[in-house]
Design a protein around this motif. Structure first.
Motif, PDB file in Angstrom:
ATOM      1  N   VAL A 115       0.804  -1.306   0.042  1.00 24.56           N
ATOM      2  CA  VAL A 115       0.020  -0.025   0.004  1.00 24.56           C
ATOM      3  C   VAL A 115       0.898   1.310   0.151  1.00 24.56           C
ATOM      4  O   VAL A 115       0.671   2.219  -0.644  1.00 24.56           O
ATOM      5  N   THR A 116       2.006   1.254   0.823  1.00 27.51           N
ATOM      6  CA  THR A 116       2.878   2.376   0.901  1.00 27.51           C
ATOM      7  C   THR A 116       3.617   2.532  -0.441  1.00 27.51           C
ATOM      8  O   THR A 116       3.497   3.654  -1.090  1.00 27.51           O
ATOM      9  N   ARG A 117       4.303   1.532  -0.921  1.00 26.28           N
ATOM     10  CA  ARG A 117       5.125   1.764  -2.089  1.00 26.28           C
ATOM     11  C   ARG A 117       4.462   1.865  -3.282  1.00 26.28           C
ATOM     12  O   ARG A 117       4.870   2.193  -4.424  1.00 26.28           O
ATOM     13  N   GLY A 118       3.312   0.728  -3.285  1.00 23.46           N
ATOM     14  CA  GLY A 118       2.651   0.757  -4.763  1.00 23.46           C
ATOM     15  C   GLY A 118       1.368   1.864  -4.763  1.00 23.46           C
ATOM     16  O   GLY A 118       1.533   2.622  -5.639  1.00 23.46           O
ATOM     17  N   SER A 124       5.211   0.746  -9.697  1.00 21.75           N
ATOM     18  CA  SER A 124       4.615  -0.071 -10.175  1.00 21.75           C
ATOM     19  C   SER A 124       4.878  -1.618  -9.975  1.00 21.75           C
ATOM     20  O   SER A 124       3.907  -2.608  -9.852  1.00 21.75           O
ATOM     21  N   GLU A 125       6.126  -1.751  -9.556  1.00 26.64           N
ATOM     22  CA  GLU A 125       6.289  -3.388  -9.089  1.00 26.64           C
ATOM     23  C   GLU A 125       5.480  -3.842  -7.845  1.00 26.64           C
ATOM     24  O   GLU A 125       5.293  -4.859  -7.495  1.00 26.64           O
ATOM     25  N   TYR A 126       5.004  -2.789  -7.112  1.00 30.03           N
ATOM     26  CA  TYR A 126       4.457  -3.190  -5.802  1.00 30.03           C
ATOM     27  C   TYR A 126       3.103  -2.511  -5.905  1.00 30.03           C
ATOM     28  O   TYR A 126       2.364  -2.736  -4.749  1.00 30.03           O
ATOM     29  N   ASN A 127       2.476  -2.224  -6.849  1.00 28.03           N
ATOM     30  CA  ASN A 127       1.148  -1.627  -6.962  1.00 28.03           C
ATOM     31  C   ASN A 127       0.142  -2.655  -6.819  1.00 28.03           C
ATOM     32  O   ASN A 127      -0.535  -2.874  -7.948  1.00 28.03           O
ATOM     33  N   TYR A 128       0.075  -3.210  -5.660  1.00 26.16           N
ATOM     34  CA  TYR A 128      -0.903  -4.212  -5.719  1.00 26.16           C
ATOM     35  C   TYR A 128      -1.777  -3.829  -4.182  1.00 26.16           C
ATOM     36  O   TYR A 128      -1.494  -3.546  -3.196  1.00 26.16           O
ATOM     37  N   CYS A 129      -3.383  -3.511  -4.334  1.00 22.29           N
ATOM     38  CA  CYS A 129      -4.151  -3.020  -3.390  1.00 22.29           C
ATOM     39  C   CYS A 129      -4.818  -4.406  -2.923  1.00 22.29           C
ATOM     40  O   CYS A 129      -5.450  -5.250  -3.542  1.00 22.29           O
ATOM     41  N   PRO A 130      -4.567  -4.564  -1.394  1.00 19.96           N
ATOM     42  CA  PRO A 130      -5.179  -5.987  -0.823  1.00 19.96           C
ATOM     43  C   PRO A 130      -6.616  -5.564  -0.547  1.00 19.96           C
ATOM     44  O   PRO A 130      -7.323  -6.612  -0.158  1.00 19.96           O
ATOM     45  N   GLY A 131      -7.212  -4.430  -1.048  1.00 22.73           N
ATOM     46  CA  GLY A 131      -8.675  -4.358  -0.933  1.00 22.73           C
ATOM     47  C   GLY A 131      -9.224  -3.706  -2.367  1.00 22.73           C
ATOM     48  O   GLY A 131      -8.317  -3.772  -3.485  1.00 22.73           O
ATOM     49  N   PRO A 132     -10.544  -3.154  -2.291  1.00 23.07           N
ATOM     50  CA  PRO A 132     -11.055  -2.749  -3.574  1.00 23.07           C
ATOM     51  C   PRO A 132     -10.425  -1.617  -4.042  1.00 23.07           C
ATOM     52  O   PRO A 132     -10.025  -0.668  -3.144  1.00 23.07           O
ATOM     53  N   VAL A 133     -10.335  -1.254  -5.215  1.00 19.59           N
ATOM     54  CA  VAL A 133      -9.831   0.014  -5.830  1.00 19.59           C
ATOM     55  C   VAL A 133     -11.011   0.625  -6.552  1.00 19.59           C
ATOM     56  O   VAL A 133     -11.875   0.470  -7.163  1.00 19.59           O
ATOM     57  N   ILE A 134     -11.181   1.843  -5.792  1.00 17.05           N
ATOM     58  CA  ILE A 134     -12.386   2.574  -6.110  1.00 17.05           C
ATOM     59  C   ILE A 134     -11.867   4.070  -6.393  1.00 17.05           C
ATOM     60  O   ILE A 134     -11.159   4.506  -5.800  1.00 17.05           O
ATOM     61  N   GLY A 136      -9.765   5.004  -8.463  1.00 10.35           N
ATOM     62  CA  GLY A 136      -8.184   5.045  -8.594  1.00 10.35           C
ATOM     63  C   GLY A 136      -7.488   5.050  -7.241  1.00 10.35           C
ATOM     64  O   GLY A 136      -6.283   5.124  -7.301  1.00 10.35           O
ATOM     65  N   ALA A 137      -8.282   4.897  -6.002  1.00 11.76           N
ATOM     66  CA  ALA A 137      -7.779   4.738  -4.767  1.00 11.76           C
ATOM     67  C   ALA A 137      -7.881   3.385  -4.353  1.00 11.76           C
ATOM     68  O   ALA A 137      -8.832   2.658  -4.339  1.00 11.76           O
ATOM     69  N   CYS A 138      -6.662   3.041  -3.571  1.00 11.26           N
ATOM     70  CA  CYS A 138      -6.662   1.644  -2.679  1.00 11.26           C
ATOM     71  C   CYS A 138      -7.512   1.796  -1.461  1.00 11.26           C
ATOM     72  O   CYS A 138      -7.123   2.626  -0.590  1.00 11.26           O
ATOM     73  N   ASN A 139      -8.411   0.955  -1.333  1.00 10.55           N
ATOM     74  CA  ASN A 139      -9.281   0.938   0.039  1.00 10.55           C
ATOM     75  C   ASN A 139      -8.790  -0.266   0.688  1.00 10.55           C
ATOM     76  O   ASN A 139      -9.371  -1.399   0.365  1.00 10.55           O
ATOM     77  N   TYR A 140      -8.304  -0.109   1.771  1.00 10.97           N
ATOM     78  CA  TYR A 140      -8.037  -0.878   2.983  1.00 10.97           C
ATOM     79  C   TYR A 140      -8.027  -0.793   4.221  1.00 10.97           C
ATOM     80  O   TYR A 140      -7.624   0.534   4.759  1.00 10.97           O
ATOM     81  N   MET A 141      -8.733  -1.596   5.081  1.00  5.54           N
ATOM     82  CA  MET A 141      -8.814  -1.436   6.442  1.00  5.54           C
ATOM     83  C   MET A 141      -9.881  -0.120   6.628  1.00  5.54           C
ATOM     84  O   MET A 141      -9.354   0.740   7.587  1.00  5.54           O
ATOM     85  N   GLY A 142     -10.686  -0.041   5.841  1.00  6.90           N
ATOM     86  CA  GLY A 142     -11.548   1.392   5.879  1.00  6.90           C
ATOM     87  C   GLY A 142     -10.802   2.626   5.687  1.00  6.90           C
ATOM     88  O   GLY A 142     -11.444   3.568   5.697  1.00  6.90           O
ATOM     89  N   SER A 198      -1.321 -13.835   4.827  1.00  7.30           N
ATOM     90  CA  SER A 198      -0.399 -14.461   3.947  1.00  7.30           C
ATOM     91  C   SER A 198       0.535 -15.420   4.634  1.00  7.30           C
ATOM     92  O   SER A 198       1.245 -15.121   5.414  1.00  7.30           O
ATOM     93  N   ASP A 199       0.509 -16.615   4.194  1.00  9.81           N
ATOM     94  CA  ASP A 199       1.814 -17.587   4.652  1.00  9.81           C
ATOM     95  C   ASP A 199       3.166 -17.051   4.360  1.00  9.81           C
ATOM     96  O   ASP A 199       3.954 -16.993   5.228  1.00  9.81           O
ATOM     97  N   THR A 200       3.188 -16.316   3.179  1.00 10.32           N
ATOM     98  CA  THR A 200       4.564 -16.141   2.917  1.00 10.32           C
ATOM     99  C   THR A 200       5.163 -14.725   3.771  1.00 10.32           C
ATOM    100  O   THR A 200       5.998 -14.703   4.236  1.00 10.32           O
ATOM    101  N   ASN A 201       3.955 -13.848   4.182  1.00 10.68           N
ATOM    102  CA  ASN A 201       4.189 -12.599   4.704  1.00 10.68           C
ATOM    103  C   ASN A 201       4.363 -13.291   6.478  1.00 10.68           C
ATOM    104  O   ASN A 201       5.312 -12.660   7.060  1.00 10.68           O
ATOM    105  N   ASP A 202       3.582 -14.206   6.823  1.00  4.34           N
ATOM    106  CA  ASP A 202       3.651 -14.782   8.301  1.00  4.34           C
ATOM    107  C   ASP A 202       5.146 -15.449   8.177  1.00  4.34           C
ATOM    108  O   ASP A 202       5.471 -15.293   9.353  1.00  4.34           O
ATOM    109  N   ASN A 203       5.733 -16.239   7.425  1.00  7.70           N
ATOM    110  CA  ASN A 203       6.870 -16.887   7.479  1.00  7.70           C
ATOM    111  C   ASN A 203       8.114 -15.866   7.809  1.00  7.70           C
ATOM    112  O   ASN A 203       9.098 -16.046   8.191  1.00  7.70           O
TER     113      ASN A 203
END
Length: 541
Positions: A115-118, A124-134, A136-142, A198-203
């Motif tokens: 969210v911070t970098r993307g 662009s390499e990190y531009n993934y939003c874990p919530g809906p994009v509304i 043009g903005a990333c909506n995550y945790m309210g 995410s298991d990857t993040n958790d590990n």
């Protein structure tokens, strides 16, 4: 939630860098960082806006402004005020904005870094939003995060985030443990983290915490150390995570003879209470250490000063024209000297162990050159198999390095197995890998280090054509992996592929015993063979 792209595969060069001592950046400038500002980030809590985390960022802000003469603003995700902070830096003449993430989650430990970098930084390499994009903005945790470019022309530079294994910050955990520990030789220290969905993040979180836990263990001479996460925010995950944490703690206490747990809150909030309650329910004696803040406030300010100093130097040297991360983002911090040993062994080229009969096949450069698993905190129940590599259909040659618990004779607590695991059980063949004991790197009765040459065309490797390597608990008791326990495999070559005449089982073209299947279950009940040059009688130094 998207898994951050972090792989178990790393090159020998990365291993070597992990073993090198950390050199703090030289900060020669006290002032003169003209045109550079800092956004000092913490997650925030709308229900309690004034808390130790926000007190920490305010203290860091004042320290940075005094030391570097550069404007700084504190920002939070909840409530969201990144735009306000950035526009304030604009009004104070900042052409560059350093984003300083102060919550202790390293590079691959949280989706917030996307969210911070993307979403905010527009990388662009990190531009993934874990919530809906509304709109043009990333909506995550309210909260809604729009690209920073919509409100500012400043170039964002993302500094190395705070992380539990940082050479400065890990001393906070020592301070916490010292507050409550009374007899370290009869205690184990357990760092409790927030965890991730995410298991990857958790590990990744557990790996960082394990490095910090190992440091505390060595610094205070604890009987052992563990890193666990509660995955507290996810009801479908936290029950299993907490149960696994208790099992690992109980197993380590049995293995070390420790009488008490020093439970240290590292990251997160309610997860620590979940683990503490579970230990209490199991009748396990423990003592709770205080929280990292305000105890670690001075160390946080020192860390922030060092990280901002190196980031300012990076900006002045490179003058980036678009948002970027610093080259320090992916630093690797060593958990033990076994990393240096791994790098050394992986770079060996031993002419006595080359493939005697190379066959046409895949080029080894198309496969990951090295695979490393940090085992700390994992528990293997009887019959459990942990896959290390699976290169099917390619059979490979290379070197395996293993550091695990061992008995006084140098016999490992788990068995390294190699061969080919096929979808068809009748075409499967695995056997024990022939291991060499490294006395100079081992402490019999605690942890021992072994290596093996995986060859082609020879049953010296357990099987003549190896696609799969793993660890198997052949005993009837749980095996808990301690801090520093590691397994690593490096490819030397990939001479060919499994298939006629190099396939196992009836009609596969290989001679006995490889013309009959042999599954993992057939190894159960066997004791791992003492490795060549076993550890009995060796010094524990």
């Amino acid at each position: 939630m998207k898994d951050v792209q972090v792989s178990a595969t790393v090159t020998a060069a990365i291993l070597l860098s992990a073993a090198l001592a950390y050199v703090q950046p030289v900060a020669t400038m006290a002032h003169g960082a003209t045109g550079i500002g800092v956004l000092v980030y913490t997650h925030g809590n709308p229900a309690n806006p004034n808390n130790p985390d926000t007190d920490n960022t305010q203290s860091i802000k004042q320290t940075l402004e005094t030391r570097f003469g550069t404007p700084a603003e504190t920002v939070t995700h909840m409530p969201y005020n990144w735009d306000d902070g950035l526009q304030s830096l604009d009004s104070r003449g900042a052409n560059y904005a350093i984003f300083l993430y102060t919550d202790m989650f390293g590079p691959d430990s949280t989706v917030i870094h996307n969210v911070t970098r993307g979403a905010f930084g527009g990388i662009s390499e990190y531009n993934y939003c874990p919530g809906p994009v509304i709109a043009g903005a990333c909506n995550y945790m309210g909260e809604s995060t729009a690209p920073a470019s919509t409100v500012s022309d400043a170039v964002l530079v993302f500094a190395e985030p705070a992380r539990p294994d940082h050479p400065i910050l890990k001393d906070i955990f020592v301070k916490q443990a010292r507050e409550v520990s009374t007899d370290p030789a009869n205690e184990i220290v357990v760092l409790v983290g927030h965890g991730a969905r995410s298991d990857t993040n958790d590990n990744a979180q557990k790996a960082e915490l394990a490095t910090a836990a190992a440091y505390v263990e060595d610094k205070m001479n604890f009987a052992g150390s563990l890193a666990v996460t509660a995955r507290e925010d996810w009801p479908t995950l936290n029950g299993t995570a907490v149960a696994n944490a208790v099992t690992a703690i109980e197993s380590m206490m049995n293995a070390t003879g420790a009488q008490k747990v020093v439970l240290v809150p590292a990251t997160g909030a309610s997860g620590f209470g979940m683990v503490a309650n579970a230990l209490q329910n199991e009748g396990i004696t423990f003592v709770s250490a205080p929280k990292p803040l305000p105890l670690g406030l001075e160390l946080y300010k020192l860390w922030a000063s060092e990280v901002v100093a190196e980031t300012i130097k990076f900006i002045q040297d490179t003058q980036p024209t678009q948002s970027t991360i610093t080259p320090y983002w992916e630093r690797t911090y060593s958990v033990s000297s076994v990393s240096a040993l791994a790098a050394y062994l992986h770079l060996l080229q031993d002419d006595d162990h080359t493939d005697p009969d190379p066959q046409p096949g895949s080029n080894a450069t198309a496969l990951p050159s090295a695979t490393t698993l940090l085992l700390a905190g994992q528990v293997m129940r009887s019959g459990d198999y942990i896959p290390i590599v699976d290169f099917t259909p390619n059979y490979v040659t290379g070197h395996l390095l293993l550091r695990v618990a061992c008995d006084s004779a140098g016999t490992p607590a788990v068995m390294a197995v190699a061969g080919h695991i096929d979808e068809d059980a009748n075409k499967t063949y695995v056997d024990q890998l022939h291991m060499h004991y490294l006395a100079h790197a081992s402490a019999p009765g605690k942890s021992c280090v072994y290596h093996a040459h995986v060859e082609a065309g020879s049953d010296h490797s357990g099987a003549p054509y190896v696609t799969d390597i793993g660890l198997l608990n052949t005993g009837n008791k749980n095996v808990v992996f301690r801090t520093g326990n590691t397994v690593s495999f490096t490819i030397q070559s990939a001479p060919g592929e499994i298939g006629e005449p190099y396939s196992y089982g009836p009609g596969g073209g290989l001679s006995a015993p490889f013309n009959q299947p042999k599954q993992i279950s057939s190894l159960m009940g066997q004791t791992p063979t003492p490795p060549e040059g076993g550890g009995g009688g060796h010094s524990h130094s």
